[in-house]
Every structure is written in structure tokens, then in C-alpha cells.
Design a protein around this motif. Structure first.
Motif, PDB file in Angstrom:
ATOM      1  N   LEU A 412     -48.383 -27.945  -9.470  1.00 11.01           N
ATOM      2  CA  LEU A 412     -48.691 -27.928 -10.908  1.00 11.01           C
ATOM      3  C   LEU A 412     -47.589 -27.201 -11.673  1.00 11.01           C
ATOM      4  O   LEU A 412     -47.197 -26.087 -11.308  1.00 11.01           O
ATOM      5  CB  LEU A 412     -50.034 -27.240 -11.148  1.00 11.01           C
ATOM      6  CG  LEU A 412     -51.252 -27.965 -10.564  1.00 11.01           C
ATOM      7  CD1 LEU A 412     -52.495 -27.116 -10.724  1.00 11.01           C
ATOM      8  CD2 LEU A 412     -51.446 -29.322 -11.232  1.00 11.01           C
ATOM      9  N   LYS A 413     -47.106 -27.836 -12.718  1.00 13.96           N
ATOM     10  CA  LYS A 413     -46.049 -27.252 -13.549  1.00 13.96           C
ATOM     11  C   LYS A 413     -46.665 -26.604 -14.795  1.00 13.96           C
ATOM     12  O   LYS A 413     -47.850 -26.731 -15.060  1.00 13.96           O
ATOM     13  CB  LYS A 413     -45.071 -28.345 -13.980  1.00 13.96           C
ATOM     14  CG  LYS A 413     -44.380 -29.066 -12.816  1.00 13.96           C
ATOM     15  CD  LYS A 413     -43.399 -28.163 -12.101  1.00 13.96           C
ATOM     16  CE  LYS A 413     -42.453 -28.932 -11.182  1.00 13.96           C
ATOM     17  NZ  LYS A 413     -43.119 -29.691 -10.111  1.00 13.96           N
ATOM     18  N   GLY A 414     -45.811 -25.957 -15.579  1.00 15.41           N
ATOM     19  CA  GLY A 414     -46.275 -25.183 -16.727  1.00 15.41           C
ATOM     20  C   GLY A 414     -47.143 -25.946 -17.702  1.00 15.41           C
ATOM     21  O   GLY A 414     -48.163 -25.428 -18.183  1.00 15.41           O
ATOM     22  N   ASP A 415     -46.762 -27.197 -18.001  1.00 17.41           N
ATOM     23  CA  ASP A 415     -47.535 -27.969 -18.980  1.00 17.41           C
ATOM     24  C   ASP A 415     -48.965 -28.206 -18.503  1.00 17.41           C
ATOM     25  O   ASP A 415     -49.892 -28.286 -19.317  1.00 17.41           O
ATOM     26  CB  ASP A 415     -46.860 -29.327 -19.240  1.00 17.41           C
ATOM     27  CG  ASP A 415     -45.583 -29.173 -20.058  1.00 17.41           C
ATOM     28  OD1 ASP A 415     -45.360 -28.060 -20.568  1.00 17.41           O
ATOM     29  OD2 ASP A 415     -44.821 -30.146 -20.164  1.00 17.41           O
ATOM     30  N   ALA A 416     -49.129 -28.354 -17.187  1.00 18.85           N
ATOM     31  CA  ALA A 416     -50.464 -28.611 -16.639  1.00 18.85           C
ATOM     32  C   ALA A 416     -51.355 -27.376 -16.711  1.00 18.85           C
ATOM     33  O   ALA A 416     -52.584 -27.482 -16.691  1.00 18.85           O
ATOM     34  CB  ALA A 416     -50.341 -29.075 -15.188  1.00 18.85           C
ATOM     35  N   ILE A 417     -50.734 -26.203 -16.806  1.00 17.99           N
ATOM     36  CA  ILE A 417     -51.471 -24.932 -16.801  1.00 17.99           C
ATOM     37  C   ILE A 417     -51.962 -24.560 -18.198  1.00 17.99           C
ATOM     38  O   ILE A 417     -53.021 -23.960 -18.370  1.00 17.99           O
ATOM     39  CB  ILE A 417     -50.567 -23.790 -16.269  1.00 17.99           C
ATOM     40  CG1 ILE A 417     -49.899 -24.167 -14.955  1.00 17.99           C
ATOM     41  CG2 ILE A 417     -51.339 -22.488 -16.152  1.00 17.99           C
ATOM     42  CD1 ILE A 417     -50.840 -24.640 -13.892  1.00 17.99           C
ATOM     43  N   MET A 418     -51.183 -24.930 -19.211  1.00 20.38           N
ATOM     44  CA  MET A 418     -51.406 -24.407 -20.561  1.00 20.38           C
ATOM     45  C   MET A 418     -52.817 -24.634 -21.121  1.00 20.38           C
ATOM     46  O   MET A 418     -53.332 -23.766 -21.835  1.00 20.38           O
ATOM     47  CB  MET A 418     -50.360 -24.969 -21.527  1.00 20.38           C
ATOM     48  CG  MET A 418     -48.952 -24.428 -21.278  1.00 20.38           C
ATOM     49  SD  MET A 418     -48.881 -22.630 -21.040  1.00 20.38           S
ATOM     50  CE  MET A 418     -49.389 -22.066 -22.666  1.00 20.38           C
TER      51      MET A 418
END
Length: 465
Positions: A412-418
Motif C-alpha cells: 500500500l502506497k501513501g495515496d491508499a493510506i490517506m
């Protein structure tokens, strides 16, 4: 393989929950979410949902109102890595590990893992190896040892290490045989007491007092989870006890925090006074440590009939390793996970799970067990002892089955976490942190208190409404 709902069903009914309550739960999302050959996302979702459903059922007991519980799989697995997404004043976490922590080879071509984040554990390992705390020096010294002999000697010397075993090797040990006889969560009546009424309040755990004597991840996550449903959680630490600052911040959300020196009679008296007014006593010490200070489960039941006493251990309360110190990374190494993940990923050596999954899932299961026992106390009376362990949670996770081609999944990358992050104030500065992943339709989960430096509050309970 069982679905996440079927996994939740087993957890819920094995702890005495009524199957009809499961109709209130909505699970969204699909596996896999992270690169792993294990079902880490399903384990995250089911353990979080179990705790959320227990909170909803307590609210129903208190108010007569039913409510829906929704848990998204991606949000749950992100919360099970919350420490890596925490930002303080916009800054990311410092390096998670001490300079000599990690994996080494031994003379007999085995792998061993050292956990040296606490200085006394690092010093113990270096004393056994008779070397400086430098990676090259540790590796050179370990080439004079066979893996299992070092594991045994380091443990006897106060170190915290484990040798990597395959699942087959682990399963053949007497300790694995002892664990196979235990349930995932043990909830046992240990004394007589009248039922305690629920205090007044507008949240599932409003007015419920939780003494939290735990550090690192699993135990603190349990306290954090009880706090997110409204409990008054008082984290008790000692001024000289080592701590990992980043985890203290992430897992301190929602809690009060006090210093008590348990080596002094005055400190023990203070803890007895707090215990006498508590509902739940949650601790992660080795079995005999608190008993020697007068705070065993039976002592607690004598001080406060009707208490729910929750015990966390690394390797479970039965078998030859019951007293052994341990952390998530070491239990993963000892019980076959690192070996299996390494093989699945095509790596020559250990590979960790993509989250401290044994820690986080155990934390949610610990909170779940505490709530189920408190609900039973309100109906049946009695004092109760809840027991969980990292190794039992590991055994449960293993038995959920494997994910074919799990390592084809992208991390999971940053955009998926936001979508799962919130900005909140704290005693450390502005925090960007992961919101709780169980959404309750009538009593939304939130932390009413900011994370604060250890020892920020007096050792006393806030007044109940």
C-alpha cells in the motif's frame, strides 16, 4: 478457506457471543491487501470486528439499542501498521530498530534474530557473546555458536532472541504441543462477586476504568481500543522503565498516563488503591513478575471482587516456554512465519510479515476478551481472567490458510493510506495518525483524550459522570 465473516463467527461464538449478534456486522473489502503468503488482511479485519462487535453488544446491554458495525479490510490492515504511518509535526518515525537488532547467521548455518531495542536486552546479548554492540562484532561472535545453543544461553542470560525454525520444526517442539491444547482466547471465572452495574454514560465503555500495565504494541493496542469506545484508560509506567517513544505516542491516544514505582511499598499501595476502583486490569508482564509484587490474578480478585484481569504473554501460559520473554518479531521467527514467508518470496533466509500482525491482532483480541468478560460479569457476577498470547494468535493466523501468489500484491502506497488518516493535537505536537477502523453507527469510535508524554497525569481516576 474460511471467509473473514466465518473467521469472525468463530472468534465471537467461541467466547460466548450469540450468533444472532453477527447480523449487525458489515465487512467490506477483499484479500489480499499486502504482499504476504499469509491472510494478514483477513486477520486484521476479523480481530478488529470482534472488538467492535463486543463494544456494540455492551452498548445494547446498557441502552437497549442495537447498532451496525462496519469494518473495511484495507482500513483494518492499515490500522495494524499504524505506527509506520504516524507523523509528529509532519515528521516520519525514526529508525524502528536498535543498531544491532535483526538477523544473523550462526556456525551451524542457522539464522537467529536479536531484539535489542531495550538497552538491558542489548547488554545481555553482548555479555553472552562477549563482544561490542556492533553488527560486525556480533556476527563474528555468533560464528562461534550453534543456533539453538545461543538461543538457550541468551535467554538464560536475560537476552531476547530466537532461532528461525520451519513450521514443521516448531510443530515438533513440546511447547507447540502445549499450545495446541489452548483456545485462541481463554476467559475463565476465578472468583465469586456480585454483578457490577454499568455506570451512566453515552458510549459503550463510558465510566469503565482500565488499568493498563503494558508496553510496546499488543497490550497498548488493547488499551487504545478500549479507550476508543469511551473507557477511562490509565497507563501505568515507571520513571525508569524503558519505552519506545514512537509507539508510546501512537498507542497513547485516548489514555491518561501516570508513573508509579512498583518496587516501593508506597507505589504498590497506590496501585492497589487504583485497582480497588478499576473494572479491568490489563497487563503484559511475565507470569510471575506481578505475582511477586502482590498483583496476581487471584490477588486482584481479592483486592477487587468482580475485576476482569487480562494477561498477555509471548508464548502462552502452558508449556516449557511459558516464562520466556518475547516480541512479535521473535515469535514470528521461532514459530515458522519468517521461514515460510522467505520461501514464498524466494528469499534465502527469514522474511517478516508485512505488519506486526501478531502484536496488533492480539491487541484487538485482548480488548475483545476484556469486553466479553466484563459483559459476563454484568450478567453473572464473578471475577474473570482473560489470557491471550502472541504465539496463540500466530497459531490462529497460520491455520487461516495461505494466499497463493500473495507476493504479487503491491504494498500500500501513501495515496491508499490517506482516507484513513486524521489530524489531531497531542502533547507531542500535531499528530497525523490512523483512525480506528471499526465504524459503529450509533456510538462512533473516537479518542477523547490526546496522546501525552508518559507520566503526564496524577495516579488517580477521573470522576464518573
Amino acid at each position: 478457506m474460511k471467509t473473514a465473516r466465518e473467521i469472525l463467527n468463530e472468534i465471537w461464538t467461541s467466547a460466548g457471543g450469540e450468533a444472532a449478534a453477527l447480523e449487525a456486522v458489515k465487512l467490506t473489502g477483499d484479500e489480499p491487501q499486502l504482499p504476504s503468503s499469509f491472510r494478514v488482511a483477513a486477520a486484521a479485519q476479523a480481530s478488529v470486528a470482534a472488538a467492535g462487535l463486543a463494544a456494540a453488544e455492551i452498548w445494547k446491554l446498557r441502552s437497549g439499542q442495537s447498532q451496525e458495525v462496519t469494518v473495511d479490510m484495507r482500513h483494518a490492515v492499515v490500522e495494524c501498521r499504524s505506527e509506520r504511518y504516524l507523523r509528529v509535526d509532519g515528521k516520519p518515525p525514526p529508525p524502528a530498530w536498535d543498531a544491532i537488532a535483526g538477523v544473523y547467521k550462526t556456525r551451524d548455518r542457522r539464522f537467529v534474530r536479536l531484539h535489542t531495542n531495550f538497552r538491558h536486552h542489548r547488554d545481555a546479548v553482548c555479555k553472552v557473546l562477549n563482544c561490542k554492540p556492533e553488527r560486525d562484532a556480533v556476527q563474528a561472535a555468533l560464528m562461534q555458536w550453534d543456533g539453538e545453543a545461543f538461543e538457550t544461553a541468551a535467554y538464560a542470560g536475560g537476552g531476547v532472541v530466537s532461532m528461525m525454525r520451519s513450521y514443521e520444526e516448531w510443530s515438533a517442539t513440546p511447547h507447540a504441543g502445549a499450545l495446541a491444547e489452548l483456545p485462541l482466547i481463554s476467559i475463565e471465572k476465578i472468583g465469586d462477586a456480585a454483578p457490577k452495574p454499568w455506570p451512566r454514560g453515552d458510549r459503550p465503555l463510558a465510566g469503565i476504568r482500565v488499568l493498563d500495565l503494558s508496553r510496546v504494541i499488543a497490550g497498548p493496542v488493547a488499551g487504545r481500543t478500549l479507550a476508543v469506545h469511551g473507557a477511562d484508560v490509565l497507563l501505568v509506567s515507571g520513571p525508569d522503565l524503558p519505552a519506545i517513544p514512537w509507539l508510546t505516542i501512537d498507542n497513547g491516544r485516548g489514555k491518561l498516563t501516570s508513573f508509579i514505582e512498583l518496587k516501593s511499598e508506597q507505589g504498590r499501595g497506590c496501585l492497589r488503591d487504583l485497582l480497588a476502583q478499576a473494572d479491568i486490569f490489563s497487563q503484559g508482564y511475565r507470569p510471575r513478575a506481578l505475582a511477586s509484587l502482590g498483583f496476581s490474578p487471584q490477588d486482584a480478585a481479592d483486592i477487587n471482587p468482580g475485576i476482569v484481569y487480562v494477561s498477555l504473554s509471548a508464548y502462552g501460559h502452558a508449556g516449557p516456554w511459558a516464562e520466556r520473554r518475547g516480541f512479535d518479531s521473535l515469535v514470528q521467527t521461532a514459530t515458522g512465519f519468517n521461514h515460510a514467508e522467505g520461501q514464498a518470496a524466494g528469499v534465502d533466509g527469514p522474511k517478516e510479515l508485512p505488519a506486526q500482525m501478531l502484536d496488533h491482532a492480539t491487541g484487538y483480541l485482548m480488548a475483545f476478551g476484556a469486553m466479553m468478560a466484563r459483559a459476563r460479569q454484568s450478567r453473572e457476577g464473578g471475577s474473570w481472567h482473560v489470557r491471550v498470547s502472541l504465539a496463540q494468535t500466530g497459531r490462529w493466523l497460520w491455520n487461516l490458510g495461505r494466499v497463493a501468489d500473495g507476493f504479487k500484491t503491491e504494498d500500500l502506497k501513501g495515496d491508499a493510506i490517506m482516507p484513513f488518516v486524521e489530524e489531531v493535537p497531542s502533547g507531542f505536537g500535531p499528530l497525523r495518525s490512523v483512525r480506528h477502523s471499526a465504524a459503529l453507527s450509533k456510538t462512533p469510535a473516537f479518542w477523547a483524550r490526546p496522546a501525552m508524554p508518559l507520566g503526564s497525569h496524577p495516579a488517580q481516576w477521573p470522576a464518573r459522570n
